[in-house]
Design a protein around this motif. Structure first.
Motif, PDB file in Angstrom:
ATOM      1  N   ASN A  56       0.792  -1.241   0.000  1.00 36.67           N
ATOM      2  CA  ASN A  56       0.000   0.000   0.000  1.00 36.67           C
ATOM      3  C   ASN A  56       0.822   1.288   0.000  1.00 36.67           C
ATOM      4  N   ASN A  58       2.611   2.540   2.402  1.00 30.43           N
ATOM      5  CA  ASN A  58       2.728   3.229   3.697  1.00 30.43           C
ATOM      6  C   ASN A  58       4.144   3.099   4.256  1.00 30.43           C
ATOM      7  N   TRP A 365      -0.302   2.775  -5.813  1.00 31.28           N
ATOM      8  CA  TRP A 365      -0.045   3.693  -4.713  1.00 31.28           C
ATOM      9  C   TRP A 365       1.150   4.576  -5.054  1.00 31.28           C
TER      10      TRP A 365
END
Lengths: 379, 329
Positions: A56, A58, A365
């Motif tokens: 993702n 992050n 992403w």
């Protein structure tokens, strides 16, 4: 003109000189170094190393907690199977981090006495950590504590004439690495003794060699892809590309794929050294990054800021991003393929990392240190 | 095509490639050690020689403009229109026109020489690329006719790495802060030579407003250039040193040859009194004289019929005054 105006005038001249110096005063000395263990992407860029969730985007952690003014990181980090991450910096230092938390396991320690910059990625094999340095030496360190095992050339010998900018490649009991001094070296993994070395391949070699079918392939600034016999270092064949080759070739089914600074894409038969003419293609941009292969696709990060996905067998374009315009920042870093995602790092752009679906190029992403609202496909 | 691309094509690229050709000839072909340092020296001298006519023209123009400022007519105008700045400027311009002097003529050669200086500066800095991004950028400027075998350039010259700030290592001083890394010899030489060059090439402007500025420039400019030499790549410092030495030599020669011919009788007498000097000795004497003048040291002996530029200048001024007086009467 009043005497008081002299100081502003001199400051103006200084500014003008600085502007004209251009690259001389630029702070960016290299581009992001990327690597992955499958779940996490590790990126070294400027004053930090980032661990990013591969699914993702992050941020998991970053190192160091407080940036050090003189310590910058650009070499792709190396991940060991035991979960240790090794990162070299531009002060000839190396640090071992816990890949899960970013905590220091040992270091940073300084390699040698020279002002070497670590540009190329390190390689971990068993208990040995191999670090290529800008001071012209390849350092073998104990991966568990960083203590010295051997150095090539040995400490009592002169270092290589020019820096080593590429990650060494281990093949069995041998280590192969390239140098900006125009040569490829083969070194004994256990002792660090030289097995063979070429005698000037006619151009500097910036990226790693590829060992395949008992041959060592290396692209040179002399516009050539050179194939060497892995046992003795003799030239097997030479392919003339027409311009500097910066990246390493990507190999699939006996064919070496690579691009050059003229923007030409080449496919060369590894056995004969002859080009597959039907595959040759010209992109309107210099190509300095290595190509990345995933299943039936090949990914090309063009310097001008476009990522191309092309059919491996035909070299036909499948998609490209951004579809219009270019990324914010040039592309020099080798694209990274993780399953059905291809990741590209821009050179200091915003976003810094972009992940796309390998099938259609849709954005998965993006990542920018400190966060950003910008999208990768905004062009 | 933007202005940066035009700059690259017309100025920067030719300079970078000229530097590379010289390097290729001196290093790989002749096998000389420290070829890049030698290439910088040769290239700087080459550029200085090429731009010599411009420099000479600029200095002549400056000298003429300054000679005019001592002209009685000029002084009269200044006195007359002391309170009216606009009128003063108008009258001064008229006088310039009358005397056939363009006060801006001195600026034009300087403006033309700016691209040369900046281009050379950029060429040296780019050629010393020592990490991936700068080298990749540098590759965009290299002509295909330049042999790629010379890349990367060998940046070692004498004790220095031309890509790094220069420091002369002295092991005994290693423990001392600041100078522990070594003495910045080139930066010191740059400051000294820049000071000498400024002093030699900037004519004195007694009493004028410009005098203060000249004095400050004479102090700050060498320090600024010295700071560049201290902070940036040694290749740049080498360029500053060679450039300054060339300018000093040029100024010394120009000071020597600008002297107006002396009266025949005096010249003959002087020839009888003085032993004949060779060209080199004469040049050395002239240099020594210029340096002494610069440092404010009076001559050891006032040789009769001295051929110093000072006395020549005095004579020139006197004769100019006489001519002006004659004209005025």
């Amino acid at each position: 003109m009043k005497p008081k105006l002299v100081i502003p005038l001199l400051i103006g001249i200084a500014f003008l000189l600085s502007a004209c110096a251009g690259v001389g005063f630029r702070s960016d000395t290299s581009w992001p170094g990327l690597t992955s263990d499958g779940d996490t992407i590790y990126m070294a860029f400027n004053q930090a190393v980032y661990a990013i969730n591969a699914s993702n985007g992050n941020l998991r952690w970053s190192y160091p907690a407080e940036p050090e003014r003189d310590r910058t990181y650009f070499a792709p980090p190396a991940v060991a199977e035991d979960g240790t991450l090794y990162v070299g910096d531009f002060t000839n230092g190396i640090v071992a981090l816990n890949a899960s938390t970013g905590a220091i396991e040992w270091g940073p320690i300084q390699l040698g006495e020279g002002d070497g910059r670590i540009v190329g990625g390190s390689t971990v094999t068993g208990d040995l950590l191999l670090v290529p340095s800008g001071d012209g030496r390849l350092y073998a360190r104990d991966a568990s504590d960083g203590s010295a095992v051997w150095t090539f050339p040995a400490e009592f010998n002169e270092p290589l004439e020019h820096p080593i900018w590429s990650a060494p490649v281990v093949d069995g009991e041998r280590v192969f690495f390239t140098s900006m001094d125009h040569n490829v070296y083969a070194v004994d993994l256990a002792q660090g003794g030289q097995l063979w070395a070429t005698r000037d391949l006619g151009g500097a070699i910036a990226d790693s060699p590829v060992v395949v079918d008992s041959k060592v392939l290396a692209g040179t600034f002399g516009n050539e892809l050179v194939a060497l016999d892995a046992d003795r270092g003799r030239k097997a064949w030479i392919f003339d590309a027409g311009d500097w080759i910066w990246g390493s070739p990507a190999v699939r089914d006996g064919v070496a794929y690579f691009g050059d600074l003229a923007g030409e894409l080449h496919a060369v038969d590894i056995r004969s050294g002859s080009e597959i003419e039907s595959w040759k293609q010209s992109l309107d941009s210099r190509i300095s990054a290595s190509l990345a292969i995933s299943e039936d696709r090949i990914f090309v990060a063009a310097e001008s800021g476009i990522l191309f996905a092309r059919e491996l067998s035909t070299n036909e374009e499948q998609w490209k991003v951004p579809s219009r315009g270019t990324f914010d920042g040039d592309l020099h870093t080798d694209p990274l393929v993780l399953g059905d995602t291809v990741i590209v790092a821009t050179n200091g752009g915003d976003p810094l990392l972009c992940a796309f679906d390998v099938e259609n190029g849709s954005e998965r992403w993006s990542f920018t240190p400190g966060g950003s609202d910008k999208r990768c496909r905004s062009g | 095509m933007n202005i940066g691309e035009i700059w690259d094509i017309l100025i920067l690229n030719p300079m970078i490639n000229a530097l590379l050709y010289i390097y290729d000839f001196l290093g790989p072909t002749l096998g000389l050690a420290g070829a890049f340092g030698l290439a910088i020296i040769v290239f700087t001298i080459l550029i200085k020689v090429i731009s010599l006519p411009l420099t000479i023209k600029q200095q002549h123009s400056t000298q003429r403009t300054q000679a005019l400022q001592k002209d009685p007519e000029f002084l009269k105008i200044q006195k007359k229109y002391k309170g009216d700045r606009q009128k003063l400027q108008e009258e001064q311009m008229k006088l310039y026109k009358k005397k056939g002097i363009n006060p801006l003529a001195g600026c034009l050669p300087v403006l033309i020489s700016f691209p040369i200086i900046f281009g050379l500066y950029g060429a040296i800095i780019r050629s010393l690329a020592d990490s991936p991004s700068p080298l990749l950028e540098f590759s965009k400027h290299i002509y295909s006719s330049v042999s790629s075998t010379i890349i990367p350039l060998d940046s070692q010259f004498l004790w220095m790495d031309l890509g790094q700030p220069e420091r002369f290592p002295i092991p005994a001083l290693e423990s001392i802060p600041i100078i522990g890394d070594g003495i910045p010899i080139l930066a010191i030489i740059v400051v000294i030579t820049s000071y000498l060059q400024t002093k030699l090439t900037t004519p004195p402007q007694p009493g004028s407003q410009g005098a203060g500025m000249s004095q400050m420039m004479g102090i700050y400019m060498p320090l600024l250039i010295g700071y560049f030499a201290y902070t940036f790549a040694a290749g740049l410092a080498l360029y500053f040193v060679v450039s300054n030495l060339f300018a000093i030599g040029q100024a010394v020669l120009m000071n020597r040859f600008k002297s107006e011919p002396e009266p025949a009788g005096k010249k003959k007498k002087k020839a009888e009194e003085q032993p004949k000097e060779s060209g080199v000795l004469s040049l050395l004497a002239s240099t020594q004289e210029s340096m002494m003048k610069l440092l404010g040291i009076p001559p050891k002996s006032t040789t009769q019929g001295s051929n110093s530029s000072e006395s020549a200048k005095d004579q020139s001024e006197q004769s100019g005054k006489k001519k002006a007086d004659a004209k005025g009467s």
